[in-house]
Design a protein around this motif. Sequence first.
Motif, PDB file in Angstrom:
ATOM      1  N   ARG A 106       3.003 -21.912  17.679  1.00  0.00           N
ATOM      2  CA  ARG A 106       2.650 -23.050  18.540  1.00  0.00           C
ATOM      3  C   ARG A 106       2.618 -24.375  17.776  1.00  0.00           C
ATOM      4  O   ARG A 106       3.117 -25.399  18.258  1.00  0.00           O
ATOM      5  CB  ARG A 106       1.285 -22.806  19.189  1.00  0.00           C
ATOM      6  N   TYR A 107       2.042 -24.359  16.577  1.00  0.00           N
ATOM      7  CA  TYR A 107       1.768 -25.613  15.882  1.00  0.00           C
ATOM      8  C   TYR A 107       2.766 -25.952  14.768  1.00  0.00           C
ATOM      9  O   TYR A 107       2.604 -26.978  14.108  1.00  0.00           O
ATOM     10  CB  TYR A 107       0.357 -25.585  15.295  1.00  0.00           C
ATOM     11  N   LEU A 108       3.791 -25.145  14.572  1.00  0.00           N
ATOM     12  CA  LEU A 108       4.727 -25.417  13.482  1.00  0.00           C
ATOM     13  C   LEU A 108       5.344 -26.803  13.589  1.00  0.00           C
ATOM     14  O   LEU A 108       5.571 -27.477  12.580  1.00  0.00           O
ATOM     15  CB  LEU A 108       5.841 -24.360  13.459  1.00  0.00           C
ATOM     16  N   ARG A 109       5.609 -27.283  14.803  1.00  0.00           N
ATOM     17  CA  ARG A 109       6.272 -28.572  14.968  1.00  0.00           C
ATOM     18  C   ARG A 109       5.422 -29.740  14.483  1.00  0.00           C
ATOM     19  O   ARG A 109       5.955 -30.820  14.224  1.00  0.00           O
ATOM     20  CB  ARG A 109       6.680 -28.804  16.427  1.00  0.00           C
ATOM     21  N   VAL A 110       4.114 -29.533  14.344  1.00  0.00           N
ATOM     22  CA  VAL A 110       3.282 -30.582  13.753  1.00  0.00           C
ATOM     23  C   VAL A 110       3.666 -30.773  12.286  1.00  0.00           C
ATOM     24  O   VAL A 110       3.625 -31.888  11.757  1.00  0.00           O
ATOM     25  CB  VAL A 110       1.786 -30.226  13.892  1.00  0.00           C
ATOM     26  N   HIS A 111       4.061 -29.689  11.643  1.00  0.00           N
ATOM     27  CA  HIS A 111       4.480 -29.721  10.239  1.00  0.00           C
ATOM     28  C   HIS A 111       5.960 -30.091  10.108  1.00  0.00           C
ATOM     29  O   HIS A 111       6.346 -30.831   9.199  1.00  0.00           O
ATOM     30  CB  HIS A 111       4.229 -28.356   9.605  1.00  0.00           C
ATOM     31  N   ASN A 112       6.790 -29.592  11.006  1.00  0.00           N
ATOM     32  CA  ASN A 112       8.234 -29.798  10.919  1.00  0.00           C
ATOM     33  C   ASN A 112       8.824 -29.871  12.319  1.00  0.00           C
ATOM     34  O   ASN A 112       8.922 -28.858  13.020  1.00  0.00           O
ATOM     35  CB  ASN A 112       8.879 -28.647  10.130  1.00  0.00           C
ATOM     36  N   THR A 113       9.246 -31.074  12.725  1.00  0.00           N
ATOM     37  CA  THR A 113       9.826 -31.222  14.062  1.00  0.00           C
ATOM     38  C   THR A 113      11.244 -30.666  14.127  1.00  0.00           C
ATOM     39  O   THR A 113      11.828 -30.598  15.211  1.00  0.00           O
ATOM     40  CB  THR A 113       9.841 -32.698  14.509  1.00  0.00           C
ATOM     41  N   GLY A 114      11.790 -30.288  12.970  1.00  0.00           N
ATOM     42  CA  GLY A 114      13.134 -29.733  12.934  1.00  0.00           C
ATOM     43  C   GLY A 114      13.154 -28.216  12.861  1.00  0.00           C
ATOM     44  O   GLY A 114      14.160 -27.632  12.449  1.00  0.00           O
ATOM     45  N   ALA A 115      12.056 -27.577  13.246  1.00  0.00           N
ATOM     46  CA  ALA A 115      11.994 -26.117  13.214  1.00  0.00           C
ATOM     47  C   ALA A 115      11.412 -25.586  14.517  1.00  0.00           C
ATOM     48  O   ALA A 115      10.566 -26.226  15.139  1.00  0.00           O
ATOM     49  CB  ALA A 115      11.150 -25.638  12.035  1.00  0.00           C
ATOM     50  N   LEU A 224      -5.144 -30.130  15.935  1.00  0.00           N
ATOM     51  CA  LEU A 224      -3.718 -29.852  16.051  1.00  0.00           C
ATOM     52  C   LEU A 224      -3.208 -30.065  17.469  1.00  0.00           C
ATOM     53  O   LEU A 224      -2.053 -30.471  17.663  1.00  0.00           O
ATOM     54  CB  LEU A 224      -3.430 -28.430  15.580  1.00  0.00           C
ATOM     55  N   ASP A 225      -4.043 -29.817  18.469  1.00  0.00           N
ATOM     56  CA  ASP A 225      -3.634 -30.119  19.842  1.00  0.00           C
ATOM     57  C   ASP A 225      -3.387 -31.616  20.003  1.00  0.00           C
ATOM     58  O   ASP A 225      -2.436 -32.042  20.684  1.00  0.00           O
ATOM     59  CB  ASP A 225      -4.696 -29.656  20.840  1.00  0.00           C
ATOM     60  N   ASP A 226      -4.245 -32.416  19.380  1.00  0.00           N
ATOM     61  CA  ASP A 226      -4.038 -33.867  19.415  1.00  0.00           C
ATOM     62  C   ASP A 226      -2.737 -34.243  18.716  1.00  0.00           C
ATOM     63  O   ASP A 226      -1.944 -35.040  19.231  1.00  0.00           O
ATOM     64  CB  ASP A 226      -5.211 -34.591  18.727  1.00  0.00           C
ATOM     65  N   ALA A 227      -2.519 -33.678  17.535  1.00  0.00           N
ATOM     66  CA  ALA A 227      -1.302 -33.984  16.787  1.00  0.00           C
ATOM     67  C   ALA A 227      -0.068 -33.546  17.564  1.00  0.00           C
ATOM     68  O   ALA A 227       0.943 -34.252  17.604  1.00  0.00           O
ATOM     69  CB  ALA A 227      -1.335 -33.300  15.421  1.00  0.00           C
ATOM     70  N   LEU A 228      -0.149 -32.384  18.222  1.00  0.00           N
ATOM     71  CA  LEU A 228       0.976 -31.880  19.000  1.00  0.00           C
ATOM     72  C   LEU A 228       1.270 -32.790  20.187  1.00  0.00           C
ATOM     73  O   LEU A 228       2.434 -33.031  20.526  1.00  0.00           O
ATOM     74  CB  LEU A 228       0.656 -30.460  19.495  1.00  0.00           C
ATOM     75  N   SER A 229       0.210 -33.322  20.789  1.00  0.00           N
ATOM     76  CA  SER A 229       0.409 -34.205  21.943  1.00  0.00           C
ATOM     77  C   SER A 229       1.071 -35.517  21.558  1.00  0.00           C
ATOM     78  O   SER A 229       1.636 -36.213  22.406  1.00  0.00           O
ATOM     79  CB  SER A 229      -0.938 -34.497  22.620  1.00  0.00           C
ATOM     80  N   GLU A 230       1.001 -35.863  20.266  1.00  0.00           N
ATOM     81  CA  GLU A 230       1.595 -37.111  19.803  1.00  0.00           C
ATOM     82  C   GLU A 230       3.049 -36.950  19.348  1.00  0.00           C
ATOM     83  O   GLU A 230       3.694 -37.925  18.971  1.00  0.00           O
ATOM     84  CB  GLU A 230       0.778 -37.685  18.637  1.00  0.00           C
TER      85      GLU A 230
END
Length: 341
Positions: A106-115, A224-230
């Motif tokens: 779920r949260y990988l895209r917070v670390h890497n938007t290319g994965a 992380l939910d906040d970061a994901l929403s951004e």
Amino acid sequence: MSRGARRAMISLTAATGLLEMIEARGRDPDEVLGPLGLDRRTLGDPHGFIADADFARVLEAAARATGDDAFGLHFGEHYHPKNLGALAYIVVNSPTMGIAFENAARYLRVHNTGAEASFVREEKWAYLRHRLTDVPVEIRRQHQECSMAVGLGAVRLMAGSNWSPVEVQFEHPEPVDVSELYRVFSAPVTFGREHNALVVESELCERAIPAADARLYPIMQRYLDDALSELPPGDDFVQSVRRAIGESVRHGEPSLSHVARRLAIGGRTLQRRLREYGADFKGLVDDTRRRFALRHLADSEITLTEVAYLLGYSEVSAFNRAFKRWTGSTPSDHRRQRVSR
């Protein structure tokens, strides 16, 4: 890059220890980075971001320069997963292994938007899948082997240092020498697959994580939910800036220079491009904090002290003043009004 164009970015926490490893292999990192238009300062900022394709190129160049055909694998083998920050902490503090795998996906895209990552559980086996989406096929191998080795390390933090998967699957073709892959993963390794994946026993997903911190888990989840929403929904530079602000805010007042570094651009360039969109950096910081504050205050289980911390304020009084400036009321009054409705 044209106006509005978006590159998939990876957090430079992924490069923690990379320069040191290149040096340990007897090579000058500047000789590896220079031809790629990069330098030590860029790669050495753990709070910054880099294009995911550039990170892949660095690993490929390091493999050539050091003569280590499995450089990415070896870097991932020695990388400590907790260097990933919030992503690692929500994974290792999940209640069970299955929930940990779901959170990683779920949260990988917070670390890497290319994965992209997914977790699929079947009756006998479960699959933790990973795929690079913004890296040319011909330069994926080192990055993919590094990522899978880091994933292995993360699972071993929870399941024990001797744990091994049932199988490891890779998209890329089989290398000439696979001995190091077998050594690192202690499992069968296959190539030319649709996804990169760690294959595990389905029953592992039910295992509780003994060292999980039940108090820290929901805090990391909200962060992380906040970061994901951004995350930018499309090719929108302003959304990319909002995301960088959102990821920086917990560490204090986000400065323009700090956010610019996260985006791998200069401060003046950041200001100029925001002006092109009719946006202002201070205004974006204020708006991001305001929206985060309203979201956190809607959750009665989060104390005002915790809200202030999540927004980067060292004192609740500073948060109170900012919130009153944004809304005309104090945080406690706002929360009481919500309850009374």
